[in-house]
Scaffold this motif. Structure first.
Motif, mmCIF file in Angstrom:
data_model
loop_
_atom_site.group_PDB
_atom_site.id
_atom_site.type_symbol
_atom_site.label_atom_id
_atom_site.label_comp_id
_atom_site.label_asym_id
_atom_site.label_seq_id
_atom_site.Cartn_x
_atom_site.Cartn_y
_atom_site.Cartn_z
ATOM 1 N N TYR A 150 0.846 -1.198 0.000
ATOM 2 C CA TYR A 150 0.000 0.000 0.000
ATOM 3 C C TYR A 150 0.878 1.243 0.000
ATOM 4 N N LEU A 154 0.888 4.575 -2.497
ATOM 5 C CA LEU A 154 0.862 5.976 -2.067
ATOM 6 C C LEU A 154 1.987 6.758 -2.725
ATOM 7 N N VAL A 157 1.284 7.240 -6.497
ATOM 8 C CA VAL A 157 0.216 8.204 -6.777
ATOM 9 C C VAL A 157 0.734 9.632 -6.562
ATOM 10 N N THR A 174 -3.018 16.150 -4.860
ATOM 11 C CA THR A 174 -2.954 15.313 -3.663
ATOM 12 C C THR A 174 -2.269 16.089 -2.555
ATOM 13 N N PRO A 175 -2.683 15.851 -1.336
ATOM 14 C CA PRO A 175 -1.996 16.506 -0.219
ATOM 15 C C PRO A 175 -0.606 15.884 -0.022
ATOM 16 N N MET A 281 -4.372 -4.666 4.966
ATOM 17 C CA MET A 281 -3.623 -3.417 4.819
ATOM 18 C C MET A 281 -3.497 -2.651 6.135
ATOM 19 N N ARG A 283 -4.934 0.010 7.024
ATOM 20 C CA ARG A 283 -4.820 1.461 6.829
ATOM 21 C C ARG A 283 -6.100 2.205 7.155
ATOM 22 N N LEU A 284 -7.188 1.482 7.181
ATOM 23 C CA LEU A 284 -8.478 2.127 7.393
ATOM 24 C C LEU A 284 -8.579 2.758 8.769
ATOM 25 N N GLY A 285 -8.933 4.015 8.782
ATOM 26 C CA GLY A 285 -9.134 4.689 10.049
ATOM 27 C C GLY A 285 -7.845 4.885 10.809
ATOM 28 N N SER A 286 -6.744 4.830 10.094
ATOM 29 C CA SER A 286 -5.451 4.938 10.760
ATOM 30 C C SER A 286 -4.680 6.128 10.229
ATOM 31 N N ALA A 287 -3.826 6.674 11.085
ATOM 32 C CA ALA A 287 -2.954 7.770 10.658
ATOM 33 C C ALA A 287 -2.072 7.330 9.505
ATOM 34 N N ALA A 289 -2.892 5.960 6.834
ATOM 35 C CA ALA A 289 -3.562 5.923 5.535
ATOM 36 C C ALA A 289 -2.815 6.717 4.474
ATOM 37 N N ARG A 290 -2.090 7.737 4.902
ATOM 38 C CA ARG A 290 -1.356 8.537 3.909
ATOM 39 C C ARG A 290 0.130 8.562 4.182
ATOM 40 N N LEU B 26 -16.679 2.677 9.537
ATOM 41 C CA LEU B 26 -16.201 1.290 9.604
ATOM 42 C C LEU B 26 -17.150 0.461 10.466
ATOM 43 N N PHE B 49 -9.811 15.389 -7.328
ATOM 44 C CA PHE B 49 -9.141 14.121 -7.124
ATOM 45 C C PHE B 49 -9.417 13.596 -5.708
ATOM 46 N N PHE B 52 -8.645 6.626 -2.183
ATOM 47 C CA PHE B 52 -8.801 5.838 -0.967
ATOM 48 C C PHE B 52 -7.973 6.430 0.166
ATOM 49 N N ALA B 53 -6.737 6.786 -0.150
ATOM 50 C CA ALA B 53 -5.821 7.239 0.900
ATOM 51 C C ALA B 53 -6.408 8.432 1.646
ATOM 52 N N MET B 54 -7.045 9.325 0.878
ATOM 53 C CA MET B 54 -7.585 10.504 1.518
ATOM 54 C C MET B 54 -8.780 10.157 2.399
ATOM 55 N N ALA B 56 -9.478 7.195 3.695
ATOM 56 C CA ALA B 56 -9.264 6.140 4.674
ATOM 57 C C ALA B 56 -8.868 6.648 6.049
ATOM 58 N N GLU B 57 -8.205 7.782 6.077
ATOM 59 C CA GLU B 57 -7.670 8.229 7.355
ATOM 60 C C GLU B 57 -8.761 8.462 8.390
ATOM 61 N N GLU B 58 -9.828 9.105 7.945
ATOM 62 C CA GLU B 58 -10.907 9.358 8.894
ATOM 63 C C GLU B 58 -12.245 9.049 8.237
ATOM 64 N N PRO B 59 -12.704 7.845 8.364
ATOM 65 C CA PRO B 59 -13.932 7.428 7.679
ATOM 66 C C PRO B 59 -15.181 7.918 8.429
ATOM 67 N N ARG B 71 -11.997 21.607 -1.516
ATOM 68 C CA ARG B 71 -11.240 21.738 -2.737
ATOM 69 C C ARG B 71 -12.068 22.090 -3.956
#
Lengths: 1318, 73
Positions: A150, A154, A157, A174-175, A281, A283-287, A289-290, B26, B49, B52-54, B56-59, B71
């Motif tokens: 994963y 990142l 991308v 993207t940030p 993965m 990554r869900l709901g986790s710091a 993720a990015r 979740l 844009f 997922f990455a964006m 996923a952090e805080e669903p 944005r």
């Protein structure tokens, strides 16, 4: 330790749990490059090279997880970015090369294969290759400790976005990528969170009572450096079908596919309880993720497969299990393994991995065509099934990756093809899973028909007709040779016909059975022939069997008459059957001349032979002429038998092997030599017969072949063909055979129910098969290996063995129920039957069958089939016996039966009496060696008899029947016999310990020696000379008289000499040197020495300081050097194999260093629960009683049970003597020596510093110890080239005991045999 | 944002009322694959844009709305 946010944004803290798991694995195999993941992104389009480099640099700079080192205390490593330089992205212009792509690939390959040391090397590297103005390849490689799949996405991308930004001038969409610091914080918080506790609780319940997890291979999964890959794109139709299946069941398509894979795996393991590994993965709901970093985990998904369910239902259930697992997916699987105790037992947590990777398209950059190529993706411990999405047009690719140590490339490709076919059938199946075949159509064709292509024209005829044909062709050839008689074919037929007429007159015709009761003799053979000539089937009755048994068989078979010589007429119960006496003793008994016997037809029965029955009743197998003719014709052709052959008949006629001995000769016009009745048990007699008669074919049951080969008369024997059947023929036995005897060796397999043998394997000297296969089917015979749904299984998978074809018996006499139970319809050939053997087997890739054991409670004793149930019934029927069980114990000389009985209330059992009763009722081979009375029979949790819990009986039988030549030898043998309480008198080579002796009895023996011989030998004398002859020598040398004592060479009698031979072996093999533990004595390795199956000298190194007056070494290095000097003089040409337990391991490592220094070769270096001296550097120096405590520990005693005030030499001595430990029998001097050595060794270890050594270590950890401590094999990593880690379930003190030694010997034995230069 | 809420509910096969502000998606059963689908859909719909990455952090629905509205505006 939390996370530190230093003033410059420095990251510092404890490794994440994910990193720790990888870190520990890496330490054991630091050179394994598979911990790197690499990729190449090919970019076509106008891009400025320097701008591209800048974009890559910027992207990588955002990944602060890469810019770290891992350092600190190996027991608690930390990750830090302090003083870690930025990763520089280089540009490499290859546009001028003739073949730029090739150059790139070569450079990339060597970079990806370069192992990175996290303490000192950059954790990622990147290069921009300029191929042309409009083509660039961006190469990136990251170590697993800092990036996972994963994370790579990142990275890619973000890169594409930044590239787009640079080429369009627009801002990035993207940030910025996140900081690893946030991940560290989150991980630290999780470690102490309630969530983690909940996760652990979940897994504890989910994996409760998990039996051993199986996979597609039985081997131990270990990380490999490279892996095989077999790949194919799944067709759109199949993809659609699987997606639909997922939708219908309400699960995601990855779960649907994984469920199908689980069903596929179950078909290969034969177990419905499957555990797959599913990468999550996290990554869900986790710091994270990015944040490009490593956080991926593999969770076990446990599912029980029911073949009666629809695939859809299975998919739904799997989806539930998967969802629950993912909800708790943060809990590390490495941690789970430790907590479940699997690590201590070397057990898997899951089988194959299933990895479903959906397609993640890269953001587009206008004018640039981008193509991503993934290089290595990580180590494959076992086998991984990856389903990789490729985008709308590209479909999904199935990649099967496997560990080359466990699977070949061909096997991997086969899994791919087989799985694809399975998936199709799975997705299409609406009713039940059981209908989905395991094999592809092509495979089925091979493994059902291809391997059974044995059709061959064989005449439909009878044995009688073949005899007559031979008589016509060669009437004067010698047909039968007995003790005092020789008959030509003409003479044979004359007598046979006479007997047939006599039988006819007595009412015997086609369809009848005639009992034939003779000792082995020419008359017996004529008896069989006569019966068959009268159209009947012969039933062999052994006059040596108990009368009750003969009676039972007659009662069951109801023969028309029984044929016997007059001397045995008393054995035939006159009240139940008519007796025909033959040869005739009077005119009344002679054959009438006017009677015409009925000739048998091919479908008539030729013989009825009884085999053991599981419910107590033996059953008669009926074999027809045409079946046995097939078997004999095949044999004649396969082994080129002809009129010049001379075949020895030595197998009892009640054993169907005898059938080919008896009748093959007459098929070829050859000669049958009949061995006298008891000769088959006497190796010397057999050898003599073979030589005297020029025998060209003989049969041995493997457990009889062993003793025969050992006998001096077998030396130099030449016999053209030797056949083995009845038991497994082992590779060592094959090799021994070819060393002793000149001739062909053949392995045959077959039950009585299929005309003697159905498969064959030649075992010539150059055959290296291990195990030796039972081979390929004979003519007109088919063998099937099926699972419990009668589906053919893949090669390598064990299943039930079935036999079909012309050799099948008609059935069981008078037992239609049993017959229809065992002879069932052949599912592959309409209208035919197949026989369920009850044996387990597996196909080899080359089409030969391997035997894999029994499915039930049948055993072979000396080749004969015994149903344990039959013996149990007989015993349980005896008065006073409540219940009975019988177990077969494997012993070197073959299986031994031990019976266990419980008494009815108020009764006391008489084991000898029970045994006597059994002897009166059952044949020799079925009589247990000993009967043990138990209070209760052990039961399993479901209330059934737990055979595996029946206790091992004491060993009791002497082996060697050779002659004892001196009075001392005879005395020693007698003492052995008494002290060990064994049957029979030990022979010259019988070993005290092999006969069941151990320390306790050793002490008893030495006491006997003291009182009877007046000689005070130490236990070392027995350890180093355990056989009757050698121990007798020791007594003679240590004999009474002062002269004997003052001989300094007699130091040896105490077994404390510096080099102690623990087992002997041939000169041409490099010995194994076992180095003493703290106490300086190497007797503890005796068990291991004996457990090593290959014959190899094992020498124990013992401390020189054991003898008073000898100096102690000043350092451990000095000690190691002096040991090396002692073993290496004059022997530099061979590798040195070293083994050490505890302190012995530390010394072994130092010896390896020294050996390499002086230019010698180091072979296997084995450490048993030994850890580097560093562990003790900071330990406090031991107190004055430490040596005594150490002594107690060496003896397996707990020092805590002695009052500290009482911890004196005397009390310790007394305690050891009272427990019967050999150390308690040491002399004062010797005990002094041990104490000195222990103290010295303690000090030397604490002062020692290891150097790195260019050698590989094999480490065995005591899995049941060190719980909660940080000891592990990885501690040796800095001091060795590679560490192979094994964990075995024992405590430290038992690592040289019997069970642990078996395990160690298995691994070490293999390594020794396969090593270079041996 | 209501469209977003509806999309989430639809993909979960749940009533929209369940997709409340502050609720961890979740817990409602949202998984990676579905989040990827939503990301794709919203990217196309909004022209912004979103991946997922964006997400996923805080669903959580307000957080997601924040990401996208910030944005587009």
């Amino acid at each position: 330790m939390g996370v530190d946010l230093g003033s410059n944004g420095v990251i510092e803290g404890r490794l994440t749990e994910a990193q720790e798991g990888l870190w520990l694995a890496r330490r054991l195999d630091p050179r394994n490059p598979s911990q790197n993941t690499g990729q190449i992104l090919r970019l076509r389009g106008p891009i400025d090279t320097e701008s591209l480099r800048g974009v890559v640099q910027q992207t990588i700079d955002e990944c602060d997880a890469f810019r770290v080192r891992i350092a600190g205390d190996p027991a608690a490593p930390t990750v830090t970015s302090r003083d870690v330089p930025h990763i520089r992205v280089a540009v490499d212009d290859v546009s001028g090369e003739r073949d730029p792509e090739r150059v790139i690939r070569s450079r990339v390959q060597s970079d990806v294969e370069r192992p990175r040391d996290p303490a000192s090397d950059p954790m990622a590297s990147s290069v921009v290759y300029r191929v042309a103005d409009d083509e660039h390849w961006w190469y990136f490689c990251g170590q697993h400790l800092v990036i996972d799949g994963y994370g790579t996405t990142l990275l890619n991308v973000r890169f594409m976005d930044l590239l787009r930004a640079v080429s369009t001038g627009e801002p990035p969409r993207t940030p910025e990528l996140g900081s690893f610091q946030a991940v560290l914080e989150e991980d630290a918080a999780y470690r102490v969170s309630a969530d983690r506790l909940a996760d652990r609780r979940f897994w504890g319940e989910e994996l409760a009572e998990l039996a051993d997890v199986a996979s597609l291979s039985g081997g131990e999964p270990l990380p490999s450096a490279f892996h095989h890959r077999a790949r194919r794109v799944i067709g759109a139709e199949l993809q659609g079908a699987l997606e639909a299946m997922g939708r219908d069941a309400g699960v995601t398509w990855p779960d649907a596919v994984a469920a199908a894979v689980a069903a596929f795996v179950a078909r290969h393991t034969g177990d419905g309880d499957i555990v797959l590994g599913l990468p999550v993965m996290n990554r869900l709901g986790s710091a994270s993720a990015r944040v490009p970093c490593t956080i991926m985990n593999v969770t076990p998904i446990r599912v029980r497969l029911d073949e009666a369910e629809t695939p859809g239902a299975i998919v739904a259930r799997f989806g539930d299990a998967s969802k629950r697992a993912r909800a708790h997916g943060r809990y590390r699987s490495e941690e789970l393994r430790r907590e479940l105790g699997f690590v201590g037992e070397g057990r898997r947590l899951f089988g194959p991995l299933v990895n479903v990777l959906p397609f993640r398209p890269l953001p587009a950059v206008e004018g640039v065509a981008a193509h991503l190529e993934v290089l290595g993706a990580g180590p494959v411990d076992d086998v991984t099934f990856t389903f990789r999405g490729g985008g709308v047009d590209a479909g999904i690719a199935l990649e099967v990756d496997s560990n080359p140590a466990l699977y070949s490339l061909a096997q991997t490709e086969t899994f791919r093809d087989r799985l694809l076919a399975f998936l199709e059938a799975f997705a299409a199946e609406d009713h039940e899973l059981a209908r989905v075949p395991t094999l592809t159509e092509t495979e089925k064709e091979r493994w059902v028909r291809g391997v059974n292509d044995t059709a061959h024209a064989v005449e439909e005829t009878t044995l009688v007709e073949r005899l007559e044909r031979t008589v016509r062709a060669r009437p004067d050839a010698v047909a039968l040779v007995g003790e005092e008689i020789e008959l030509t074919y003409a003479e044979v037929i004359e007598r046979t016909n006479a007997l047939a007429r006599r039988l006819r007159a007595a009412g015997v015709g086609r369809g009848a059975i005639v009992g034939v009761c003779y000792p082995r003799s020419v008359d017996q053979v004529l008896g069989f022939l006569g019966v068959m000539s009268a159209g009947a089937a012969y039933l062999p009755l052994d006059p040596e069997h108990p009368e009750g048994r003969i009676r039972q068989l007659i009662g069951d078979a109801e023969p028309r008459v029984v044929l016997a010589p007059s001397s045995l007429s008393r054995l035939v119960p006159a009240d139940s059957v008519d007796l025909v006496v033959w040869p005739p003793g009077s005119v009344d008994e002679s054959a009438p001349s006017d009677v015409e016997p009925e000739a048998p037809r091919p479908h008539d029965a030729a013989y009825v032979i009884y085999t053991s029955g599981s419910t107590g009743r033996p059953k008669g197998v009926v074999i027809e002429h045409r079946a046995i003719v097939n078997r004999l014709e095949w044999m004649r052709a396969a082994f080129a038998f002809g009129p010049d052959d001379r075949i020895l008949h030595k197998t009892p006629a009640t054993f169907d092997v005898s059938v080919w001995e008896l009748f093959l000769p007459m098929l070829c016009g050859a000669t049958l030599v009949v061995a006298p009745p008891t000769a088959h048990r006497d190796p010397a007699w057999i050898a003599r017969l073979i030589r005297e008669h020029g025998i060209t074919a003989v049969h041995f049951v493997p457990s009889m072949l062993g003793p025969f080969l050992d006998h001096p008369s077998a030396d130099g024997l030449e016999v053209r063909r030797v056949f083995c059947s009845g038991e497994a023929l082992t590779a060592p036995l094959r090799d021994r055979f070819h060393r002793r005897v000149r001739g062909e060796l053949h392995n045959l397999y077959g039950p009585t129910e299929a005309a003697v043998d159905v498969t064959h394997w030649a075992a010539p000297p150059h055959d290296t098969s291990d195990p030796i296969p039972i081979g390929r089917p004979v003519w007109n015979t088919r063998m099937y290996v099926l699972d419990d749904h009668q589906r053919p299984v893949p090669p390598g998978v064990v299943g039930d063995l079935f036999i079909a074809g012309r050799q099948l018996a008609r059935g069981y006499l008078g037992r239609d129920d049993l017959t229809s139970d065992r002879f069932i319809p052949d599912p592959f050939v309409a209208g035919e039957r197949m026989y369920r053997t009850g044996d387990l087997a597996a196909w080899r890739e080359d089409g030969a069958l391997e035997f894999a054991g029994r499915a039930d409670h049948q055993v072979k004793i000396r080749g004969q089939r015994i149903e344990l149930g039959e013996i149990e019934t007989v015993i349980a029927d005896l008065p006073g016996v409540a219940s009975a069980a019988v177990r077969a114990w494997a012993e070197p000389q073959g299986a031994a039966l031990v019976a266990y009985a419980t008494a009815t209330s108020g009764t006391v059992l008489d084991p000898d009496g029970i045994r006597a009763e059994v002897t009166a009722r059952l044949p020799d081979a079925m009589v247990p060696r000993v009967v043990l009375a138990l209070d209760d029979l052990p039961l399993t949790s479901s209330g059934k008899l737990d055979r595996n819990a029946l206790p091992r009986p004491p060993r009791a039988r002497a082996e060697d029947t050779g002659a004892l030549t001196t009075p001392t030898q005879r005395l020693v043998a007698e003492m052995f016999r008494q002290v060990l309480d064994i049957d029979g008198m030990p022979g010259p080579t019988d070993d005290f310990f092999a006969l069941g002796g151990h320390s306790l009895t050793a002490v008893e023996l030495l006491a006997e020696v003291r009182s009877r011989c007046g000689v005070d030998l130490g236990p070392g004398a027995l350890f180093s000379r355990p056989t009757v002859t050698r121990f007798a020598e020791a007594i003679d040398r240590g004999g009474p008289g002062p002269e004997a004592r003052s001989d300094p060479g007699l130091d040896e009698t105490y077994g404390l000499e510096p080099l102690l031979e623990l087992s002997s072996g041939p000169e041409d093999r490099a010995p194994l040197y076992c180095i003493h533990p703290a106490g300086g004595i190497s007797w503890c390795y005796g068990t291991l020495a004996r457990a090593l199956a290959s014959r190899r000298r094992v020498i124990g190194l013992q401390a020189t300081g054991l003898r008073t007056g000898r100096p102690l070494p000043g350092s451990l290095t000095e000690m190691a050097s002096s040991y090396v000097d002692a073993i290496s003089t004059g022997r530099r040409d061979r590798p040195f194999h070293l083994l050490g337990w505890s302190v012995g391991g530390i010394i072994a490592h130092a010896m390896a260093a020294r050996l390499l220094e002086i230019g010698c070769r180091v072979g296997q270096v084995v450490l048993l629960d030994a850890y580097p001296a560093d562990c003790w550097h900071d330990a406090p120096p031991p107190g004055p009683d430490a040596a005594l405590r150490a002594l107690l520990l060496i003896a397996g005693e707990d020092p805590e049970t002695i009052d500290p005030d009482d911890l004196t030499r005397e009390t310790v001595r007394a305690r050891l003597a009272e427990r019967g430990h050999v150390l308690g029998a040491l002399s004062d001097d010797a005990l002094d020596g041990v104490v000195r050595v222990v103290e010295s060794n303690n000090r030397l270890v604490r002062e020692h510093h290891h150097e790195p050594v260019e050698a590989d270590l094999i480490h065995f950890q005591a899995g049941l110890d060190h719980v909660g401590e940080r000891f592990d094999a990885g501690m040796w990593a800095p001091y060795a080239r590679r560490v192979e880690a094994h964990v075995i379930p024992f405590v430290h003190a038992r690592m040289t005991g019997g069970a642990a030694s078996e395990r160690v010997a298995t691994v070490l034995g293999q390594r020794l045999e396969s090593g270079r230069g041996r | 944002m209501e469209t977003m809420r509806a999309d989430i509910a639809a993909i979960l096969d749940q009533p929209t009322s369940l997709v409340e502000d502050g609720v961890n998606l979740l817990d409602l059963g949202l998984d990676s694959l579905r989040i990827m689908e939503l990301a794709d859909r919203w990217s196309q719909a909004s022209g912004v844009f979103v991946d997922f990455a964006m997400l996923a952090e805080e669903p959580e629905v307000t957080a997601w709305w924040g990401l996208i509205s910030d944005r587009t505006g």
